[in-house]
Design a protein around this motif. Structure first.
Motif, mmCIF file in Angstrom:
data_model
loop_
_atom_site.group_PDB
_atom_site.id
_atom_site.type_symbol
_atom_site.label_atom_id
_atom_site.label_comp_id
_atom_site.label_asym_id
_atom_site.label_seq_id
_atom_site.Cartn_x
_atom_site.Cartn_y
_atom_site.Cartn_z
ATOM 1 N N GLY A 1 43.097 -8.094 22.589
ATOM 2 C CA GLY A 1 42.247 -7.674 23.704
ATOM 3 C C GLY A 1 42.602 -6.275 24.168
ATOM 4 O O GLY A 1 43.259 -5.508 23.461
ATOM 5 N N GLU A 2 42.143 -5.943 25.377
ATOM 6 C CA GLU A 2 42.377 -4.613 25.926
ATOM 7 C C GLU A 2 43.506 -4.666 26.958
ATOM 8 O O GLU A 2 43.666 -5.639 27.683
ATOM 9 N N VAL A 3 44.252 -3.582 27.010
ATOM 10 C CA VAL A 3 45.373 -3.457 27.945
ATOM 11 C C VAL A 3 45.166 -2.192 28.774
ATOM 12 O O VAL A 3 44.792 -1.153 28.243
ATOM 13 N N GLY A 4 45.387 -2.316 30.089
ATOM 14 C CA GLY A 4 45.243 -1.156 30.951
ATOM 15 C C GLY A 4 46.171 -1.229 32.144
ATOM 16 O O GLY A 4 46.661 -2.310 32.510
ATOM 17 N N LEU A 5 46.438 -0.085 32.762
ATOM 18 C CA LEU A 5 47.267 -0.009 33.967
ATOM 19 C C LEU A 5 46.378 -0.009 35.198
ATOM 20 O O LEU A 5 45.306 0.580 35.202
ATOM 21 N N SER A 6 46.844 -0.685 36.246
ATOM 22 C CA SER A 6 46.138 -0.692 37.521
ATOM 23 C C SER A 6 47.158 -0.373 38.608
ATOM 24 O O SER A 6 47.953 -1.223 39.007
ATOM 25 N N GLY A 7 47.140 0.857 39.068
ATOM 26 C CA GLY A 7 48.158 1.282 40.021
ATOM 27 C C GLY A 7 49.486 1.502 39.312
ATOM 28 O O GLY A 7 49.565 1.627 38.089
ATOM 29 N N GLN A 14 43.191 -8.208 28.853
ATOM 30 C CA GLN A 14 41.988 -9.024 28.751
ATOM 31 C C GLN A 14 41.911 -9.699 27.392
ATOM 32 O O GLN A 14 42.387 -9.171 26.384
ATOM 33 N N ASP A 15 41.317 -10.914 27.387
ATOM 34 C CA ASP A 15 41.090 -11.674 26.146
ATOM 35 C C ASP A 15 42.388 -11.865 25.368
ATOM 36 O O ASP A 15 42.503 -11.502 24.191
ATOM 37 N N LEU A 29 47.887 -20.873 24.252
ATOM 38 C CA LEU A 29 47.309 -20.358 25.488
ATOM 39 C C LEU A 29 46.274 -19.288 25.180
ATOM 40 O O LEU A 29 46.493 -18.431 24.327
ATOM 41 N N SER A 30 45.139 -19.379 25.875
ATOM 42 C CA SER A 30 44.169 -18.277 25.836
ATOM 43 C C SER A 30 43.813 -17.934 27.278
ATOM 44 O O SER A 30 43.743 -18.813 28.132
ATOM 45 N N VAL A 31 43.626 -16.665 27.559
ATOM 46 C CA VAL A 31 43.400 -16.194 28.925
ATOM 47 C C VAL A 31 42.306 -15.141 28.923
ATOM 48 O O VAL A 31 42.325 -14.217 28.104
ATOM 49 N N ASP A 32 41.345 -15.291 29.842
ATOM 50 C CA ASP A 32 40.305 -14.266 29.969
ATOM 51 C C ASP A 32 40.906 -12.953 30.465
ATOM 52 O O ASP A 32 40.565 -11.880 29.977
ATOM 53 N N GLU A 33 41.800 -13.065 31.454
ATOM 54 C CA GLU A 33 42.458 -11.866 31.978
ATOM 55 C C GLU A 33 43.838 -12.235 32.505
ATOM 56 O O GLU A 33 43.996 -13.228 33.213
ATOM 57 N N LEU A 34 44.834 -11.452 32.126
ATOM 58 C CA LEU A 34 46.202 -11.659 32.581
ATOM 59 C C LEU A 34 46.664 -10.407 33.316
ATOM 60 O O LEU A 34 46.472 -9.291 32.838
ATOM 61 N N ILE A 35 47.263 -10.605 34.484
ATOM 62 C CA ILE A 35 47.760 -9.486 35.293
ATOM 63 C C ILE A 35 49.262 -9.652 35.474
ATOM 64 O O ILE A 35 49.730 -10.687 35.952
ATOM 65 N N LEU A 36 50.011 -8.652 35.062
ATOM 66 C CA LEU A 36 51.458 -8.626 35.267
ATOM 67 C C LEU A 36 51.759 -7.733 36.468
ATOM 68 O O LEU A 36 51.379 -6.558 36.487
ATOM 69 N N ARG A 37 52.423 -8.310 37.469
ATOM 70 C CA ARG A 37 52.887 -7.505 38.599
ATOM 71 C C ARG A 37 54.398 -7.347 38.475
ATOM 72 O O ARG A 37 55.113 -8.314 38.221
#
Length: 243
Positions: A1-7, A14-15, A29-37
């Protein structure tokens, strides 16, 4: 999937698909969107061990396939890696599940695989998974769940109100000859092992109806019902029943 930075403290993936490291044809495991803080300060301090900087994972639209293996351990234990802080204590990881689905494969409840909808917080601490007032959707009903799931032991409490008993009883072969019409409150405590759980339940219903289609369509109207049940090794035992 795609990887991006947010802040400066979030990574978004994603995906995402995670396969079993022992068998790459099996998806864990499959995930629509994963967020690492993560903590930027901790990341700088632990450049050689960046996982120590992660303090929260948010899973949006996750699907988790859970199976107990011949060793008695969970297959999903390979998803999580135990880590310790400087004092030697196990570091808990917080997972936020949003509109998730857990599929319990090869359960010992006699009804095949069980699909569970999950919304809420799941904490990982070693081999233990801890639920804190998470919302579970199972057997066509919604419960609030609290407690812990360990690789070898279960200590979980499910509470539900305004439940459709007919929808729940229709899921089990032991009660398929009984049609229950009415709404009820239910509290279920799960114990024992994850592979062979023991369920103790309390059910309270007012103004309902019991029907027995296989017995000349016998039916009874019910003003009030309170029952206590135990489910173990695919046997349903009524321990107390007041009607």
């Amino acid at each position: 999937g795609e990887v991006g930075l947010s802040g400066l403290n979030r990574i978004m993936i994603q995906d995402l698909v995670v396969k079993d490291p022992l068998d790459d044809s099996v998806i864990l495991l499959s995930v629509d969107e994963l967020i690492l803080r993560y903590s930027l300060l901790e990341l700088v301090m632990h450049l050689s061990n960046a996982q120590k900087a992660i303090n929260e994972i948010v899973l949006r639209g996750p699907r988790l396939w859970v199976r107990v293996e011949e060793s008695g351990q969970w297959n999903v234990r390979r998803l999580f890696r135990s880590q310790s802080n400087l004092d030697g204590d196990t570091v808990a990881l917080t997972l936020k599940m949003e509109k998730g689905e857990v599929l319990l494969v090869d359960t010992n409840l006699g009804i095949g695989d069980i699909a569970i909808g999950l919304d809420g917080v799941l904490k990982v601490n070693g081999s233990k998974l801890i639920l804190e007032r998470a919302s579970l959707k199972v057997f066509g009903s919604e419960f609030v769940a609290s407690g812990a799931l360990d690789a070898g032991a279960v200590d979980l409490v499910l509470k539900g109100a305004q439940l459709d008993l007919g929808r729940i009883t229709a899921c089990f072969p032991q009660t398929q000859d009984i049609v229950v019409r009415g709404q009820a409150e239910m509290e279920v405590r799960a114990s024992g092992s994850f592979a062979a759980p023991v369920l103790n339940a309390m059910v309270a219903m007012e103004r309902g109806r019991l029907e027995f289609p296989a017995h000349d369509h016998i039916a009874y109207s019910v003003d009030k019902l309170e029952g206590f049940f135990r489910y173990e090794d695919q046997i349903l035992e009524v321990t107390k029943l007041d009607i």
